[in-house]
Design an enzyme around this catalytic site. Sequence first.
Site, PDB file in Angstrom:
ATOM      1  CD  GLU A 100       9.191  -2.378  -5.944  1.00 15.70           C
ATOM      2  OE1 GLU A 100       8.386  -2.016  -6.800  1.00 15.70           O
ATOM      3  OE2 GLU A 100       9.500  -1.681  -4.957  1.00 15.70           O
TER       4      GLU A 100
ATOM      5  CB  SER B 136       0.143   4.685  -5.463  1.00 16.20           C
ATOM      6  OG  SER B 136       1.371   4.437  -6.065  1.00 16.20           O
TER       7      SER B 136
ATOM      8  CB  SER C 146      -0.782  -5.513  -7.670  1.00 15.14           C
ATOM      9  OG  SER C 146      -0.304  -4.512  -8.521  1.00 15.14           O
TER      10      SER C 146
ATOM     11  N   GLY D  67       0.813  -1.215   0.000  1.00 12.26           N
ATOM     12  CA  GLY D  67       0.000   0.000   0.000  1.00 12.26           C
ATOM     13  C   GLY D  67       0.846   1.264   0.000  1.00 12.26           C
TER      14      GLY D  67
END
Lengths: 357, 384
Positions: free
Chosen positions: B249, B132, B164, B130
């Site tokens: 990432e 954006s 997502s 979580g």
Amino acid sequence: MSEMRDMIVDVVERMLKEKVDKDLVDTVEQGHWAPELWDLFKENRMTAVAITEENGGAGGDIEDLLNIVRLTGKYAAPIPFTETTFANYLLEFTNLQVIEDLATYMLCPDQAFTLENGKLTGEAIHIPWARHTKNLVTLARSKDGTHLVEINLSQAEIKEATNLAGEPRDTVRFQHSTTSQVSAVLSPDKIRTITTLHTAFQLALMTGAIDKINDLTVQYTKEREQFGRPIHRFQLVQQHIVHLAGETAIALAAFNNVTEALLMNKQNSEVAYASIRFEEIIQTVTTIAHQVHAAIGTTHEHSLHQFTRRLWSWRDEGASTSYWTNLVATQLMESGDSLWGYLTPFSKSSPLLKVEG
Amino acid sequence: MFHLPTVQFTQEQEQFRLDVRTFLQEELVKGTFTSKCDSWLSGDDPEFSKLIGQKGWIGLTWPKKYGGQERSTIDRYILTEEFLAVGAPVAAHWFADRQTGPLLLRYGTEEQREYFLPKIVKGECYFGIGLSEPNSGSDLASVSTRAEKVEGGWIVNGQKIWTSNAHLCHYMVTLVRTSPFDGKSKHAGLSQLIVDLHAEGVTVVPIKFLTGEHHYNEVFFENVFVPDNMVVGEIGNGWAQGLAELAFERSGPERILSTFPLIDELIQELKRQNNLEGLKQASKIVARLWSLRNLSLGVAQLLESGNGEDVSIPAALVKALGTKFEQSIPEITRLIVQTYPTLDAHRKIDRFMAESILHAPGFTIRGGTSEVLYGVVAKGVIAQ
């Protein structure tokens, strides 16, 4: 990189930084010779790296040598270092006697000289540094096949010429000249390995020049001010910087993977991939570097062209990109595996650098 | 310019690659899954995740006491490559495996590790990320979802977006503001909380992807209570903790291989056509892929050796270059072979083309836009 290699690289880089400047490169481009620089490399035994000690070499391996070559590219060192060391490397590779003197090579199978009863005949063009070197290591064709031959250049008729960067690329002509050494007939595999190694040396030189061009360009964006601030503060210039950094990082990583693969005796696809990728890298790097440098970069006074002109020359010397493209395409066609399987082969090492007993 | 290390796989690693590949091929033949482009985002299949969990292939690098295998970053790199190369549906457990696990191992409490990690490893517990918000995209530090301290925990109010697979996830590591925004130090006052997505006050609303598929979501928080033991790391240290995740990432194989199934199929198609000219054109793709993989593996090796070297610049560079590459694949492919892309195409290459074309715009946006990454790299290069 090994500690030993770090040390060699460090020493050579300091030597080059101290001894090679724009004026020296200019002088040699005008047809002069740089005896002091050559002697320094010779005294430090750098010309004997990757030749085994039993053959009078200084030891070290192909990765050490290619890293020195990379640095000579980074400083545009105007001496036939690549030529002499690679010529000697090939002599040892084909079980011939290593020579002490300045040497160069001709490795284009298409312009091989004719060999008859130990005598060499024919003409070849674009021979690097021929006018300044004493011996030529060349491919030659006899009725039995292709050989590697060593011959003294004092017997040759030499016509001087240069490449785009002003480096000597002479025409050499022999007429029934006496050879010094002739190898056994080279197998097609062996000729392919020579081509692979030759390309690896070219990649080393080009990696060095790319690295230098990146340095020069980044430095310039910090020094040059317009609109009251250094130009690296502009986002469009930053985009150039990133593309340049990306291609440079890719070139360095590709080079390191190529040398590692050669050292580990692995399949030679690495050289092919790198060669294909360097096409794009050189296009991007030279375009961006000149764009960022703007007008001053197009002058003879600035040193940028000493590296961009070298890239524009070196990329066309040795096996062409279409040769490597064809090789990869053919391998893909013949591979029974998926692309992923082809790209991640299990390490059956092929005898790329094995010296025939 | 930075010199990245090279990676030579050990025999054990090559054997591991072969084991994973063989398993995936068998499952593919059995029909357990269908190959897909961009499968790490759009291939969600909890049953497949559980199957992978049973193999011990989630949390591969984590300590054994939490169910991991204590294997190397390079082993995990190999595993991930094999999943992506075949287009396996790894989306469900993806973020928990890639991000949440390492985050908890680095900053989590022992209680959090013991509670979450064994569940993640089994492929039964999924996490969303979580970050954006509607008004905080690239300017992430401006997030306004806030958490206020109450007895025993925090009350969260606000909204996240583009999360997502939030609709499949059990939890979300949520970046929240725990003290008011201060223009002078805008990275201060941020914290990471684990929010139970089934808690009272949490609403997950789908945002349809341009194909109509459901991948990402809006997540609303209305007076959601988060107990103190669900705070990750330190209150106020959320920005720094989040940055530490980024290197993992940013530079993995998923930044290069999202459209790999299409490349593979292109080569197969050209071979079937006996088209050497086409293969020559495709060899450029192969060379680009090889050269990017060198960089990505180099960063992975730096992370593995963990000698504190800052990898954030090369990692950002790998993402910027890699995503541009994977994005270019359908456009190059359609010039080499004739295709007609549809999502339900019978011909594999047509389906992979459709998936690649439609997903490609997202590659250079998700996980940090290329523009932001360019800024990071340019500043890093200038500072050198």
